[in-house]
Scaffold this motif. Structure first.
Motif, PDB file in Angstrom:
ATOM      1  N   PRO A  30     -76.020   8.734  -1.623  1.00  0.00           N
ATOM      2  CA  PRO A  30     -74.592   8.310  -2.355  1.00  0.00           C
ATOM      3  C   PRO A  30     -74.786   8.065  -3.748  1.00  0.00           C
ATOM      4  O   PRO A  30     -75.581   7.213  -4.005  1.00  0.00           O
ATOM      5  CB  PRO A  30     -74.357   7.307  -1.491  1.00  0.00           C
ATOM      6  CG  PRO A  30     -75.383   6.483  -1.036  1.00  0.00           C
ATOM      7  CD  PRO A  30     -76.548   7.534  -0.887  1.00  0.00           C
ATOM      8  N   VAL A  31     -74.061   8.859  -4.800  1.00  0.00           N
ATOM      9  CA  VAL A  31     -74.068   8.701  -5.897  1.00  0.00           C
ATOM     10  C   VAL A  31     -72.566   8.373  -6.376  1.00  0.00           C
ATOM     11  O   VAL A  31     -71.704   8.853  -6.371  1.00  0.00           O
ATOM     12  CB  VAL A  31     -74.409   9.784  -6.739  1.00  0.00           C
ATOM     13  CG1 VAL A  31     -74.627   9.391  -8.401  1.00  0.00           C
ATOM     14  CG2 VAL A  31     -75.892  10.316  -6.182  1.00  0.00           C
ATOM     15  N   ILE A  32     -72.440   6.989  -6.937  1.00  0.00           N
ATOM     16  CA  ILE A  32     -71.212   6.468  -7.576  1.00  0.00           C
ATOM     17  C   ILE A  32     -71.182   6.576  -9.016  1.00  0.00           C
ATOM     18  O   ILE A  32     -72.026   6.145  -9.723  1.00  0.00           O
ATOM     19  CB  ILE A  32     -70.946   4.875  -7.330  1.00  0.00           C
ATOM     20  CG1 ILE A  32     -70.909   4.853  -5.617  1.00  0.00           C
ATOM     21  CG2 ILE A  32     -69.648   4.599  -7.635  1.00  0.00           C
ATOM     22  CD1 ILE A  32     -70.765   3.462  -5.132  1.00  0.00           C
ATOM     23  N   PHE A  33     -70.087   7.308  -9.609  1.00  0.00           N
ATOM     24  CA  PHE A  33     -69.975   7.489 -10.830  1.00  0.00           C
ATOM     25  C   PHE A  33     -68.984   6.506 -11.268  1.00  0.00           C
ATOM     26  O   PHE A  33     -67.771   6.423 -10.926  1.00  0.00           O
ATOM     27  CB  PHE A  33     -69.241   9.014 -11.004  1.00  0.00           C
ATOM     28  CG  PHE A  33     -70.311   9.923 -10.715  1.00  0.00           C
ATOM     29  CD1 PHE A  33     -71.182  10.600 -11.717  1.00  0.00           C
ATOM     30  CD2 PHE A  33     -70.674  10.293  -9.484  1.00  0.00           C
ATOM     31  CE1 PHE A  33     -72.051  11.620 -11.381  1.00  0.00           C
ATOM     32  CE2 PHE A  33     -71.678  11.262  -9.215  1.00  0.00           C
ATOM     33  CZ  PHE A  33     -72.152  11.893 -10.300  1.00  0.00           C
ATOM     34  N   ILE A  34     -69.305   5.971 -12.805  1.00  0.00           N
ATOM     35  CA  ILE A  34     -68.259   4.815 -13.291  1.00  0.00           C
ATOM     36  C   ILE A  34     -67.773   5.532 -14.562  1.00  0.00           C
ATOM     37  O   ILE A  34     -68.459   5.977 -15.327  1.00  0.00           O
ATOM     38  CB  ILE A  34     -69.025   3.614 -13.362  1.00  0.00           C
ATOM     39  CG1 ILE A  34     -69.736   3.326 -12.373  1.00  0.00           C
ATOM     40  CG2 ILE A  34     -67.964   2.774 -14.031  1.00  0.00           C
ATOM     41  CD1 ILE A  34     -70.812   2.000 -12.239  1.00  0.00           C
ATOM     42  N   HIS A  35     -66.374   5.547 -14.720  1.00  0.00           N
ATOM     43  CA  HIS A  35     -65.615   6.124 -15.766  1.00  0.00           C
ATOM     44  C   HIS A  35     -65.596   5.384 -17.209  1.00  0.00           C
ATOM     45  O   HIS A  35     -65.710   4.050 -16.830  1.00  0.00           O
ATOM     46  CB  HIS A  35     -64.541   6.942 -15.486  1.00  0.00           C
ATOM     47  CG  HIS A  35     -63.540   5.778 -14.973  1.00  0.00           C
ATOM     48  ND1 HIS A  35     -62.780   4.891 -15.628  1.00  0.00           N
ATOM     49  CD2 HIS A  35     -63.014   5.297 -13.675  1.00  0.00           C
ATOM     50  CE1 HIS A  35     -61.983   4.316 -15.056  1.00  0.00           C
ATOM     51  NE2 HIS A  35     -62.075   4.449 -13.571  1.00  0.00           N
ATOM     52  N   LYS A  39     -61.152  11.585 -13.035  1.00  0.00           N
ATOM     53  CA  LYS A  39     -61.094  13.019 -13.774  1.00  0.00           C
ATOM     54  C   LYS A  39     -61.883  13.394 -14.680  1.00  0.00           C
ATOM     55  O   LYS A  39     -62.401  14.683 -14.992  1.00  0.00           O
ATOM     56  CB  LYS A  39     -59.651  13.164 -14.144  1.00  0.00           C
ATOM     57  CG  LYS A  39     -58.498  13.101 -13.305  1.00  0.00           C
ATOM     58  CD  LYS A  39     -58.393  14.393 -12.539  1.00  0.00           C
ATOM     59  CE  LYS A  39     -57.134  14.714 -11.698  1.00  0.00           C
ATOM     60  NZ  LYS A  39     -57.104  15.794 -10.961  1.00  0.00           N
ATOM     61  N   VAL A  40     -62.593  12.387 -15.459  1.00  0.00           N
ATOM     62  CA  VAL A  40     -63.842  13.123 -16.295  1.00  0.00           C
ATOM     63  C   VAL A  40     -65.012  13.566 -15.790  1.00  0.00           C
ATOM     64  O   VAL A  40     -65.497  14.048 -16.235  1.00  0.00           O
ATOM     65  CB  VAL A  40     -63.905  11.593 -17.201  1.00  0.00           C
ATOM     66  CG1 VAL A  40     -64.871  10.697 -16.383  1.00  0.00           C
ATOM     67  CG2 VAL A  40     -64.404  12.199 -18.607  1.00  0.00           C
ATOM     68  N   PHE A  41     -65.025  13.205 -14.465  1.00  0.00           N
ATOM     69  CA  PHE A  41     -66.246  13.665 -13.901  1.00  0.00           C
ATOM     70  C   PHE A  41     -66.004  15.025 -13.016  1.00  0.00           C
ATOM     71  O   PHE A  41     -66.641  15.340 -11.891  1.00  0.00           O
ATOM     72  CB  PHE A  41     -66.793  12.507 -12.855  1.00  0.00           C
ATOM     73  CG  PHE A  41     -67.327  11.695 -13.612  1.00  0.00           C
ATOM     74  CD1 PHE A  41     -68.537  11.492 -14.411  1.00  0.00           C
ATOM     75  CD2 PHE A  41     -66.745  10.256 -13.443  1.00  0.00           C
ATOM     76  CE1 PHE A  41     -68.891  10.467 -15.055  1.00  0.00           C
ATOM     77  CE2 PHE A  41     -67.238   9.200 -13.931  1.00  0.00           C
ATOM     78  CZ  PHE A  41     -68.292   9.299 -14.888  1.00  0.00           C
ATOM     79  N   GLN A  42     -64.855  15.770 -13.375  1.00  0.00           N
ATOM     80  CA  GLN A  42     -64.466  17.006 -12.823  1.00  0.00           C
ATOM     81  C   GLN A  42     -65.602  18.079 -12.503  1.00  0.00           C
ATOM     82  O   GLN A  42     -65.935  18.505 -11.295  1.00  0.00           O
ATOM     83  CB  GLN A  42     -63.422  17.700 -13.596  1.00  0.00           C
ATOM     84  CG  GLN A  42     -62.767  18.977 -12.958  1.00  0.00           C
ATOM     85  CD  GLN A  42     -62.051  18.854 -11.706  1.00  0.00           C
ATOM     86  OE1 GLN A  42     -61.413  17.914 -11.715  1.00  0.00           O
ATOM     87  NE2 GLN A  42     -62.197  19.765 -10.822  1.00  0.00           N
ATOM     88  N   HIS A  86     -71.371  12.946 -27.652  1.00  0.00           N
ATOM     89  CA  HIS A  86     -71.198  12.227 -26.625  1.00  0.00           C
ATOM     90  C   HIS A  86     -70.782  12.489 -25.174  1.00  0.00           C
ATOM     91  O   HIS A  86     -71.321  11.897 -24.175  1.00  0.00           O
ATOM     92  CB  HIS A  86     -70.448  10.983 -27.082  1.00  0.00           C
ATOM     93  CG  HIS A  86     -70.530   9.685 -26.398  1.00  0.00           C
ATOM     94  ND1 HIS A  86     -71.445   8.903 -26.045  1.00  0.00           N
ATOM     95  CD2 HIS A  86     -69.474   8.803 -25.757  1.00  0.00           C
ATOM     96  CE1 HIS A  86     -71.271   7.830 -25.381  1.00  0.00           C
ATOM     97  NE2 HIS A  86     -69.965   7.752 -25.014  1.00  0.00           N
ATOM     98  N   GLN A  87     -70.141  13.671 -25.338  1.00  0.00           N
ATOM     99  CA  GLN A  87     -69.198  13.876 -23.915  1.00  0.00           C
ATOM    100  C   GLN A  87     -69.898  14.926 -23.041  1.00  0.00           C
ATOM    101  O   GLN A  87     -69.533  15.812 -22.787  1.00  0.00           O
ATOM    102  CB  GLN A  87     -67.998  14.232 -24.466  1.00  0.00           C
ATOM    103  CG  GLN A  87     -67.108  13.499 -25.263  1.00  0.00           C
ATOM    104  CD  GLN A  87     -67.079  13.648 -26.711  1.00  0.00           C
ATOM    105  OE1 GLN A  87     -68.144  14.004 -27.027  1.00  0.00           O
ATOM    106  NE2 GLN A  87     -66.452  12.519 -27.374  1.00  0.00           N
ATOM    107  N   LEU A  88     -71.164  14.218 -22.677  1.00  0.00           N
ATOM    108  CA  LEU A  88     -71.949  15.228 -21.918  1.00  0.00           C
ATOM    109  C   LEU A  88     -71.576  15.692 -20.898  1.00  0.00           C
ATOM    110  O   LEU A  88     -71.562  16.722 -20.215  1.00  0.00           O
ATOM    111  CB  LEU A  88     -73.507  14.900 -21.856  1.00  0.00           C
ATOM    112  CG  LEU A  88     -74.150  14.379 -23.036  1.00  0.00           C
ATOM    113  CD1 LEU A  88     -75.646  13.716 -22.836  1.00  0.00           C
ATOM    114  CD2 LEU A  88     -74.149  15.690 -23.778  1.00  0.00           C
ATOM    115  N   PRO A  89     -70.901  14.814 -19.707  1.00  0.00           N
ATOM    116  CA  PRO A  89     -70.406  15.270 -18.428  1.00  0.00           C
ATOM    117  C   PRO A  89     -69.302  16.336 -18.410  1.00  0.00           C
ATOM    118  O   PRO A  89     -69.209  17.130 -17.703  1.00  0.00           O
ATOM    119  CB  PRO A  89     -69.543  13.933 -17.988  1.00  0.00           C
ATOM    120  CG  PRO A  89     -70.516  12.628 -18.587  1.00  0.00           C
ATOM    121  CD  PRO A  89     -70.747  13.159 -20.074  1.00  0.00           C
TER     122      PRO A  89
END
Length: 257
Positions: free
Chosen positions: A22-27, A34-37, A233-236
């Motif tokens: 499980p990987v939790i992404f923090i925006h 949505k930034v992790f689309q 900076h916006q790599l994702p």
């Protein structure tokens, strides 16, 4: 749509895909999950979990002022609600501050830590200006802020539109306080507590956070560092293929979950 109760009558919205570790992404402030689309693609290799923090997206408006520690504790309750004893955390930009707070105070709950565009403190002029501008814009010109953030994150017009509409769901006060507490956060003296395997990802000279690598290299000798040359900076969203490959390799080689 999936909501989970993390406190009495308080709900976080989240989406999850895949199976495995499980990987939790923090925006960061305002953007929501949505930034992790493009990180949905990682579901081929792991279980990816994308929550909206309180006051963001579809999640409940918080009943108290938010802060970095508030969000860290909220994510612990989120993990408990999902019955996850241990997870992998991936923070992006100011989301890295929450990730670091989690890893410092709940080390036993974090197996791996992945940080993209991380900083332990804002002591540079461009960084301070960026945060203060965000605070001003969210109060005075939120529509301009949402548009500029969407443009800075992607050239894809559909994703831009989705980011704008989703940011407009966010509570302005929560957004403002997230920026404010990010500006004043400082964990430099606690970096030695980040004892779990660490992956730092930066965009090179065009990434305003890249110079903080020196701070981390001095305090986190065991960490791995990857720099994507001539990227911002916006790599994702802008370099998601390489970004996802780095995460996949790190998780598959390091995780025992």
């Amino acid at each position: 749509m999936t909501f989970i109760e993390t406190n009495t009558n308080h709900y976080l919205y989240y989406e999850e895909y895949g199976q495995g570790a499980p990987v939790i992404f923090i925006h960061p402030p305002g953007l929501g999950y949505k930034v992790f689309q493009y990180q949905h693609e990682l579901s081929k290799h792991m279980r990816v979990i994308f929550p909206d923090l309180s006051g963001h997206g579809r999640s409940s408006k918080p009943k108290q002022p938010v802060s970095i520690s508030f969000y860290a504790n909220e994510l612990v309750r989120f993990m408990d609600s999902l019955h996850l004893d241990k997870v992998i955390i991936c923070g992006y930009s100011a989301g890295c501050l929450i990730a670091q707070e989690l890893a410092i105070h709940y080390r036993h709950r974090i197996e791996l830590l992945i940080l993209s565009g991380a900083y332990p403190i804002v002591r540079d002029v461009p960084g301070r200006l960026l945060h203060k501008t965000g605070m001003y814009m969210v109060k005075e010109h939120p529509n301009i802020l949402t548009t500029s953030l969407a443009i800075s994150h992607t050239r894809d017009k559909t994703l831009r539109k989705n980011l704008v509409s989703y940011m407009r769901k966010s509570d302005q006060e929560s957004w403002y306080q997230y920026y404010n507490h990010s500006l004043h956060y400082n964990c430099v003296d606690k970096l030695h507590r980040l004892t779990m395997p660490l992956l730092f990802i930066y965009g090179g000279k065009k990434d305003w956070t890249a110079h903080y690598m020196k701070e981390y290299k001095n305090k986190c000798k065991h960490a791995e560092f990857f720099v994507l040359p001539n990227q911002g900076h916006q790599l994702p969203t802008k370099q998601w293929t390489q970004f996802n490959e780095l995460i996949t390799g790190f998780v598959l080689n390091r995780s025992h979950l």
